[in-house]
Design an enzyme around this catalytic site. Sequence first.
Site, mmCIF file in Angstrom:
data_model
loop_
_atom_site.group_PDB
_atom_site.id
_atom_site.type_symbol
_atom_site.label_atom_id
_atom_site.label_comp_id
_atom_site.label_asym_id
_atom_site.label_seq_id
_atom_site.Cartn_x
_atom_site.Cartn_y
_atom_site.Cartn_z
ATOM 1 N N ASP A 90 0.982 -1.108 0.049
ATOM 2 C CA ASP A 90 -0.017 -0.017 -0.183
ATOM 3 C C ASP A 90 1.019 1.193 0.174
ATOM 4 O OD1 ASP A 90 -1.895 1.896 0.343
ATOM 5 O OD2 ASP A 90 -2.953 0.836 1.805
ATOM 6 N N ASP A 101 -2.968 7.328 -3.381
ATOM 7 C CA ASP A 101 -3.081 6.295 -2.363
ATOM 8 C C ASP A 101 -3.550 5.204 -3.042
ATOM 9 O OD1 ASP A 101 -3.564 4.536 -0.207
ATOM 10 O OD2 ASP A 101 -5.059 5.943 0.687
ATOM 11 N N HIS A 160 -11.785 6.630 1.899
ATOM 12 C CA HIS A 160 -12.058 7.611 2.257
ATOM 13 C C HIS A 160 -11.472 8.786 1.559
ATOM 14 C CE1 HIS A 160 -7.466 7.379 1.871
ATOM 15 N NE2 HIS A 160 -7.720 6.265 2.014
ATOM 16 N N HIS A 168 -6.583 11.000 5.073
ATOM 17 C CA HIS A 168 -7.962 10.285 5.509
ATOM 18 C C HIS A 168 -8.698 11.467 5.834
ATOM 19 C CE1 HIS A 168 -5.487 6.675 5.796
ATOM 20 N NE2 HIS A 168 -6.434 6.168 5.385
ATOM 21 N N GLU A 193 -11.141 1.374 -1.162
ATOM 22 C CA GLU A 193 -10.156 0.036 -0.969
ATOM 23 C C GLU A 193 -10.868 -1.033 -0.235
ATOM 24 O OE1 GLU A 193 -7.355 1.071 2.153
ATOM 25 O OE2 GLU A 193 -7.947 2.942 2.337
ATOM 26 N N GLU A 281 -6.626 -0.931 -4.068
ATOM 27 C CA GLU A 281 -6.986 0.235 -3.803
ATOM 28 C C GLU A 281 -6.640 1.144 -5.028
ATOM 29 O OE1 GLU A 281 -4.990 2.203 -0.506
ATOM 30 O OE2 GLU A 281 -6.623 3.759 -0.392
HETATM 31 MN MN MN Z 1 -3.789 2.925 1.038
HETATM 32 MN MN MN Z 2 -6.350 4.487 1.677
#
Ligand code: MN
Ligand code: MN
Length: 296
Positions: A90, A101, A160, A168, A193, A281
């Site tokens: 990630d 992200d 998010h 976030h 995600e 994600e």
């Molecule tokens: Mn992530």
């Molecule tokens: Mn994330």
Amino acid sequence: MADKVQEVEEILANYLTAGEILSTVREEAKEKIKVGARLLDVAEFVEQRTIELGGKPAFPCNISRNDEAAHATPRTGDEDVFGKDMVKLDLGVHVDGYIADSAVTVDLSGNPDLVKASEEALATAIDIIKAGVNTAEIGEVIEETIRGYGFKPIANLTGHGVARYLAHTPPSIPNRHMGHGVELEPGQIIAIEPFATDGAGKVSDGTLTEIFQVVQNKPIRMPAARKLMKELQEYKTLPFAKRWLTSPKLDLSLMQLERTGLITSFPVLKEVRGGLVSQSEHTVIVTEDGCEVTTI
Ligand code: MN
Ligand code: MN
């Protein structure tokens, strides 16, 4: 007005650049995840390559394995190597604070369907996203897709929003069917995600903690902790890894800063029944008639 338009254009350009850097790094890093390779080498590659390409890490490279769902990152001098693991990579990249992200699962464990479940859930969610869609509908298609494979979504992990120097923000994007949510708005930047598991479908805090974030700035008496706060300014309100820091008496200072409420910590999140976990994600920009994936 013209200035405002130009400003919005520049912000969007930064989000897109962050996404491009991220996808390059993610694809290169994926190839390095092999049985016997060191986790620390992969994390350092991700973070150095991000900088080389003109971005900065938006948070430490997360490498979570098997029943770890998120928030695992190597320690200083970590000698851990990959086994036959289900590996979640990630990554976060920012350009001038504007964040991308994205996560991918590299399966060394021989459970391809679990990976497909979260990948397809993400694709299905992206298919329905546009301005006006309710976040509850997104949760519903994610859960249906994962259950279609015979697995469970992780109920207490969500997608998010992101904002400048904030990894976030609302709205939270559920990974399961919810009673009600909020409507997406054009121009919103959100990370979707889905997590799929063959366990109970829930995570709780583990014991290891390597990731922290500044949440408040106020004077602190202890000299070592004060010195550390100064070092942490570089990361603003973004998460950082303990292994990035050079301040003396690090463990004691981190403890003091957390106890006085200046920083918060992100313990490794583990599936409560020890199930294997996969994750996929992407970050998207919501538009009137769909969305633009920045991390494709
Ligand atoms: Mn992530
Ligand atoms: Mn994330």
